[in-house]
Design an enzyme around this catalytic site. Sequence first.
Site, PDB file in Angstrom:
ATOM      1  N   SER A 134     110.553  24.236 -49.933  1.00  0.00           N
ATOM      2  CA  SER A 134     109.936  24.539 -51.234  1.00  0.00           C
ATOM      3  C   SER A 134     110.973  24.693 -52.351  1.00  0.00           C
ATOM      4  O   SER A 134     112.078  25.193 -52.128  1.00  0.00           O
ATOM      5  CB  SER A 134     109.166  25.855 -51.091  1.00  0.00           C
ATOM      6  OG  SER A 134     108.862  26.394 -52.340  1.00  0.00           O
ATOM      7  N   GLU A 136     110.878  26.899 -54.374  1.00  0.00           N
ATOM      8  CA  GLU A 136     111.128  28.342 -54.531  1.00  0.00           C
ATOM      9  C   GLU A 136     112.475  28.737 -53.932  1.00  0.00           C
ATOM     10  O   GLU A 136     112.999  29.800 -54.218  1.00  0.00           O
ATOM     11  CB  GLU A 136     110.004  29.148 -53.882  1.00  0.00           C
ATOM     12  CG  GLU A 136     108.714  29.165 -54.688  1.00  0.00           C
ATOM     13  CD  GLU A 136     108.800  29.977 -55.975  1.00  0.00           C
ATOM     14  OE1 GLU A 136     109.519  30.982 -56.004  1.00  0.00           O
ATOM     15  OE2 GLU A 136     108.153  29.576 -56.956  1.00  0.00           O
ATOM     16  N   TYR A 157     109.165  34.994 -49.836  1.00  0.00           N
ATOM     17  CA  TYR A 157     108.722  33.626 -49.537  1.00  0.00           C
ATOM     18  C   TYR A 157     109.889  32.649 -49.651  1.00  0.00           C
ATOM     19  O   TYR A 157     110.137  31.843 -48.755  1.00  0.00           O
ATOM     20  CB  TYR A 157     107.597  33.212 -50.507  1.00  0.00           C
ATOM     21  CG  TYR A 157     107.194  31.754 -50.392  1.00  0.00           C
ATOM     22  CD1 TYR A 157     106.293  31.336 -49.422  1.00  0.00           C
ATOM     23  CD2 TYR A 157     107.723  30.783 -51.254  1.00  0.00           C
ATOM     24  CE1 TYR A 157     105.923  29.999 -49.300  1.00  0.00           C
ATOM     25  CE2 TYR A 157     107.361  29.443 -51.143  1.00  0.00           C
ATOM     26  CZ  TYR A 157     106.463  29.062 -50.161  1.00  0.00           C
ATOM     27  OH  TYR A 157     106.110  27.730 -50.054  1.00  0.00           O
TER      28      TYR A 157
HETATM   29  N1  LIG Z   1     101.516  23.633 -52.583  1.00  0.00           N
HETATM   30  C1  LIG Z   1     102.748  23.764 -53.079  1.00  0.00           C
HETATM   31  O1  LIG Z   1     102.968  23.758 -54.289  1.00  0.00           O
HETATM   32  C2  LIG Z   1     103.910  23.856 -52.125  1.00  0.00           C
HETATM   33  C3  LIG Z   1     105.212  23.612 -52.620  1.00  0.00           C
HETATM   34  C4  LIG Z   1     106.270  23.640 -51.717  1.00  0.00           C
HETATM   35  C5  LIG Z   1     106.062  23.939 -50.391  1.00  0.00           C
HETATM   36  N2  LIG Z   1     104.799  24.213 -49.956  1.00  0.00           N
HETATM   37  C6  LIG Z   1     104.608  24.501 -48.538  1.00  0.00           C
HETATM   38  O2  LIG Z   1     103.845  23.416 -48.014  1.00  0.00           O
HETATM   39  C7  LIG Z   1     102.973  23.877 -46.990  1.00  0.00           C
HETATM   40  C8  LIG Z   1     101.544  23.519 -47.325  1.00  0.00           C
HETATM   41  O3  LIG Z   1     101.186  24.139 -48.561  1.00  0.00           O
HETATM   42  P1  LIG Z   1      99.674  24.330 -48.979  1.00  0.00           P
HETATM   43  O4  LIG Z   1      99.646  24.379 -50.458  1.00  0.00           O
HETATM   44  O5  LIG Z   1      98.815  23.377 -48.244  1.00  0.00           O
HETATM   45  O6  LIG Z   1      99.404  25.819 -48.417  1.00  0.00           O
HETATM   46  P2  LIG Z   1      98.028  26.474 -47.943  1.00  0.00           P
HETATM   47  O7  LIG Z   1      96.876  25.813 -48.600  1.00  0.00           O
HETATM   48  O8  LIG Z   1      98.189  27.947 -48.079  1.00  0.00           O
HETATM   49  O9  LIG Z   1      97.964  26.105 -46.371  1.00  0.00           O
HETATM   50  C9  LIG Z   1      98.751  26.775 -45.439  1.00  0.00           C
HETATM   51  C10 LIG Z   1      98.056  26.680 -44.100  1.00  0.00           C
HETATM   52  O10 LIG Z   1      98.844  27.386 -43.135  1.00  0.00           O
HETATM   53  C11 LIG Z   1      97.992  28.161 -42.331  1.00  0.00           C
HETATM   54  N3  LIG Z   1      98.661  29.313 -41.741  1.00  0.00           N
HETATM   55  C12 LIG Z   1      99.061  30.448 -42.347  1.00  0.00           C
HETATM   56  N4  LIG Z   1      99.619  31.287 -41.473  1.00  0.00           N
HETATM   57  C13 LIG Z   1      99.579  30.676 -40.260  1.00  0.00           C
HETATM   58  C14 LIG Z   1      99.983  31.037 -38.960  1.00  0.00           C
HETATM   59  N5  LIG Z   1     100.542  32.237 -38.688  1.00  0.00           N
HETATM   60  N6  LIG Z   1      99.797  30.164 -37.953  1.00  0.00           N
HETATM   61  C15 LIG Z   1      99.202  28.968 -38.184  1.00  0.00           C
HETATM   62  N7  LIG Z   1      98.771  28.568 -39.392  1.00  0.00           N
HETATM   63  C16 LIG Z   1      98.960  29.420 -40.423  1.00  0.00           C
HETATM   64  C17 LIG Z   1      96.897  28.595 -43.288  1.00  0.00           C
HETATM   65  O11 LIG Z   1      95.787  29.044 -42.566  1.00  0.00           O
HETATM   66  P3  LIG Z   1      94.853  30.258 -43.138  1.00  0.00           P
HETATM   67  O12 LIG Z   1      93.944  29.604 -44.124  1.00  0.00           O
HETATM   68  O13 LIG Z   1      94.204  30.751 -41.919  1.00  0.00           O
HETATM   69  O14 LIG Z   1      95.765  31.236 -43.802  1.00  0.00           O
HETATM   70  C18 LIG Z   1      96.672  27.316 -44.065  1.00  0.00           C
HETATM   71  O15 LIG Z   1      95.776  26.468 -43.389  1.00  0.00           O
HETATM   72  C19 LIG Z   1     103.236  25.367 -46.874  1.00  0.00           C
HETATM   73  O16 LIG Z   1     104.214  25.561 -45.886  1.00  0.00           O
HETATM   74  C20 LIG Z   1     103.799  25.740 -48.233  1.00  0.00           C
HETATM   75  O17 LIG Z   1     104.581  26.902 -48.167  1.00  0.00           O
HETATM   76  C21 LIG Z   1     103.732  24.152 -50.783  1.00  0.00           C
END
Ligand SMILES: NC(=O)c1ccc[n+]([C@@H]2O[C@H](COP(=O)([O-])OP(=O)(O)OC[C@H]3O[C@@H](n4cnc5c(N)ncnc54)[C@H](OP(=O)(O)O)[C@@H]3O)[C@@H](O)[C@H]2O)c1
Length: 361
Positions: A134, A136, A157
């Site tokens: 990320s 971040e 984070y």
């Molecule tokens: N979107 C952005 O701008 C961005 C930018 C850079 C990096 N990222 C990274 O990219 C990835 C995807 O982002 P996103 O926006 O799709 O995030 P998101 O919508 O929050 O999806 C994260 C997923 O991870 C699951 N999760 C959380 N804790 C878990 C655990 N202990 N074991 C298994 N699954 C778990 C969540 O399930 P629950 O619904 O049950 O919590 C959710 O389905 C993440 O790693 C995020 O940090 C995102």
Amino acid sequence: MSKKTALITGIAGQDGSYLAELLLSKGYTVRGTVRRASYPHTERVDHLLKAYDERDPQCPFKLMYADLTDVSSVRNAIEECQPDEVYNLAAQSHVGISFITGESTLEINALGPYRILDTLRRTGAKTRYYQASSSEMFGASPPPQNESTPFLPQSPYGVSKTTAFYLTRVHRVAYGMFACNGILFNHESPRRGLNFVTRKITRGIASIVTGEMQTLALGNLDAKRDWGFAGDYMEAIWRIVQHHEPDDFVIATEDTHSIRDFLKDTFSLVDLDWNDFVMCEDRYKRPAEVPALLGDASKARRILGWKPKTTYRELCQMMLESDLRAKGLTMESARVLAQKLRKPSRTRAYPANVVPMAKAS
Ligand SMILES: NC(=O)c1ccc[n+]([C@@H]2O[C@H](COP(=O)([O-])OP(=O)(O)OC[C@H]3O[C@@H](n4cnc5c(N)ncnc54)[C@H](OP(=O)(O)O)[C@@H]3O)[C@@H](O)[C@H]2O)c1
């Protein structure tokens, strides 16, 4: 060539759902993990669950239970589907909340990737591993940020993602594994979680227009972010994994806007002035801020031939249209409703810790 199998952790999240669609369209067998919840929430992939028959052992799309805090469930998932590629998207992904749930954020986001990498190393298979890193991680490092910019994370984070970034590199360097990082800048969509600022704003506008909400409470409006469309970014991460050697890439639009800009550009789509509806509340401010993120994605452009297709303005429009549609409105009908809201009284008494933005700025 035989069909590839991909394992996506966090498949029911924003990115997981778009990545699943992309990989299915490319002919992959897709397996995705969800964790147990008292109230299952698979809305983002329900259309895929409906489209495929999970009872068929050859079904291209299946969900399985695994929790990144539970190593045996991680091992089971990997052993069961024997993936060619693992996309580790699962995370506690909210920066602000990581200040409150620091320990579990580190447990999931830093130790979780370690558990996957260690399992893959022990199997000795040639599985390719993608880590969702990320922007971040750059934190307080001044923009523009690229692959050589020092990491200065400003939140639990950011620290958790920095740890996972280095663990991924260590597995690549020490064990020769195909382990790569995508350093993605913020990416949004109509499927963005409800407590992320962009979605809070577009959903808030839809609720304001229908009269369900009068004001929208936010924190720091000066933070600048490089916002792209999540669908475009999934194509980038697939390309990172297909590259002939494992490497780390910044993925960004190379354009930055403040939250104030996002407010102005979305409220104006329904001819409203955001100053009339937005209040700044201390409780939404973070103990440490990341002032400005602006990615330099020239390496991805040059080596992967990737560039985003969706502009910032198209993203604003797409997200607002979707939240209006959920309330049975079009942009046009929302503008008509919004006419009645154009000059609200600003004489209302606010609690002491709440400052209406028109007065604060
Ligand atoms: N979107 C952005 O701008 C961005 C930018 C850079 C990096 N990222 C990274 O990219 C990835 C995807 O982002 P996103 O926006 O799709 O995030 P998101 O919508 O929050 O999806 C994260 C997923 O991870 C699951 N999760 C959380 N804790 C878990 C655990 N202990 N074991 C298994 N699954 C778990 C969540 O399930 P629950 O619904 O049950 O919590 C959710 O389905 C993440 O790693 C995020 O940090 C995102």
